[in-house]
Design a protein around this motif. Structure first.
Motif, PDB file in Angstrom:
ATOM      1  N   LEU A  90       0.826  -1.207   0.000  1.00 27.70           N
ATOM      2  CA  LEU A  90       0.000   0.000   0.000  1.00 27.70           C
ATOM      3  C   LEU A  90       0.862   1.261   0.000  1.00 27.70           C
ATOM      4  N   GLY A  91       1.922   1.262   0.783  1.00 24.58           N
ATOM      5  CA  GLY A  91       2.819   2.415   0.830  1.00 24.58           C
ATOM      6  C   GLY A  91       3.512   2.669  -0.497  1.00 24.58           C
ATOM      7  N   SER A  92       3.753   1.600  -1.247  1.00 24.28           N
ATOM      8  CA  SER A  92       4.406   1.747  -2.554  1.00 24.28           C
ATOM      9  C   SER A  92       3.542   2.499  -3.559  1.00 24.28           C
ATOM     10  N   LEU A  93       2.246   2.556  -3.315  1.00 25.82           N
ATOM     11  CA  LEU A  93       1.358   3.316  -4.197  1.00 25.82           C
ATOM     12  C   LEU A  93       1.762   4.789  -4.279  1.00 25.82           C
ATOM     13  N   ASN A  94       2.387   5.283  -3.234  1.00 22.29           N
ATOM     14  CA  ASN A  94       2.753   6.693  -3.208  1.00 22.29           C
ATOM     15  C   ASN A  94       3.782   7.059  -4.268  1.00 22.29           C
ATOM     16  N   TRP A  95       4.526   6.046  -4.794  1.00 22.23           N
ATOM     17  CA  TRP A  95       5.431   6.301  -5.916  1.00 22.23           C
ATOM     18  C   TRP A  95       4.632   6.815  -7.119  1.00 22.23           C
ATOM     19  N   GLY A 104      -1.526   5.900   8.300  1.00 18.16           N
ATOM     20  CA  GLY A 104      -2.313   6.472   9.387  1.00 18.16           C
ATOM     21  C   GLY A 104      -3.184   5.403  10.032  1.00 18.16           C
ATOM     22  N   ARG A 105      -3.687   4.489   9.212  1.00 14.51           N
ATOM     23  CA  ARG A 105      -4.546   3.404   9.710  1.00 14.51           C
ATOM     24  C   ARG A 105      -4.449   2.239   8.728  1.00 14.51           C
ATOM     25  N   LEU A 106      -4.424   1.038   9.271  1.00 13.20           N
ATOM     26  CA  LEU A 106      -4.370  -0.170   8.453  1.00 13.20           C
ATOM     27  C   LEU A 106      -5.283  -1.204   9.089  1.00 13.20           C
ATOM     28  N   GLU A 107      -6.278  -1.656   8.338  1.00 15.57           N
ATOM     29  CA  GLU A 107      -7.177  -2.702   8.821  1.00 15.57           C
ATOM     30  C   GLU A 107      -7.000  -3.918   7.928  1.00 15.57           C
ATOM     31  N   LEU A 156      -5.443   4.015   5.266  1.00 13.74           N
ATOM     32  CA  LEU A 156      -5.444   5.464   5.135  1.00 13.74           C
ATOM     33  C   LEU A 156      -3.997   5.911   5.305  1.00 13.74           C
ATOM     34  N   PHE A 157      -3.453   6.569   4.294  1.00 13.25           N
ATOM     35  CA  PHE A 157      -2.115   7.147   4.379  1.00 13.25           C
ATOM     36  C   PHE A 157      -2.248   8.657   4.485  1.00 13.25           C
ATOM     37  N   ILE A 158      -1.291   9.269   5.169  1.00  8.43           N
ATOM     38  CA  ILE A 158      -1.297  10.716   5.378  1.00  8.43           C
ATOM     39  C   ILE A 158      -0.042  11.294   4.738  1.00  8.43           C
ATOM     40  N   GLU A 159      -0.240  12.270   3.849  1.00  7.82           N
ATOM     41  CA  GLU A 159       0.899  12.923   3.207  1.00  7.82           C
ATOM     42  C   GLU A 159       1.697  13.710   4.239  1.00  7.82           C
ATOM     43  N   VAL A 160       3.026  13.587   4.183  1.00  5.73           N
ATOM     44  CA  VAL A 160       3.926  14.307   5.079  1.00  5.73           C
ATOM     45  C   VAL A 160       5.069  14.912   4.265  1.00  5.73           C
TER      46      VAL A 160
END
Length: 194
Positions: A90-95, A104-107, A156-160
């Motif tokens: 999921l985090g790799s999607l940010n590429w 932020g949240r992972l279910e 849910l990912f949060i941009e930083v």
């Protein structure tokens, strides 16, 4: 995924995700964002060594093979390792969005056991964006990319900003990353001018 959590429901003003024009091309291997990352880094002897590829739109595919070091119950992948594989995917999607974001949240739903030696085939996509919030979903299948679902997650990912890592990381690792020209190049690729 059931998507029962209100925190994982995009608000009414959320917009569809847009692939960044400079995102990696479909089929392109994304590579590790950091060599020491447990999920994708190649410098972690017991890490997942997850390999992710850009997909169409704002989606990716990834794979990792469950090793003996990833066991929970005898011969089966540890649930935390499977959650890590989903989180990394999921985090790799940010590429594809060309943004820096953190979980932020992972279910996670664990549908069936994943034996040691199994290749977990992961698929993920961004479903909506609302301000700094990025909503996404993923599945992990066994027996092939179209095989039965073993695990799935909504997140849910949060941009930083990159300062998030500088302010909160251990100074030794931050300094080493800042001295690594490849790491600096990766961080600069995500800088966005106001």
């Amino acid at each position: 995924m059931s998507g029962n959590s209100a925190a994982l429901q995009p608000p009414a003003d959320a917009v569809p995700p847009v692939r960044h024009p400079e995102a990696p091309a479909p089929g392109e291997l994304l590579g590790a964002h950091y060599g020491q990352c447990f999920g994708c880094g190649d410098e972690q002897p017991h890490g997942l060594h997850l390999q992710a590829r850009a997909g169409e739109g704002v989606s990716i595919t990834a794979e990792f093979t469950v090793q003996s070091a990833h066991q929970g119950a005898p011969g089966l992948a540890h649930g935390g390792v499977l959650a890590t594989a989903l989180d990394e995917t999921l985090g790799s999607l940010n590429w594809l969005l060309r943004t820096i974001a953190v979980t932020g949240r992972l279910e996670t739903d664990f549908v069936q056991p994943v034996p040691v030696g199994t290749v977990l085939h992961l698929q993920a996509e961004v479903t909506a964006v609302a301000g700094r919030k990025i909503y996404c979903t993923a599945t992990g299948r066994i027996g092939g990319p179209e095989g039965p679902v073993a695990v799935r997650a909504d997140a849910l990912f949060i941009e930083v900003k990159v300062d998030h890592f500088i302010d909160h990381g251990r100074q030794e690792e931050i300094q080493a990353a800042m001295e690594d020209p490849d790491q600096v190049r990766r961080a600069r690729a995500f800088e966005v001018n106001p």
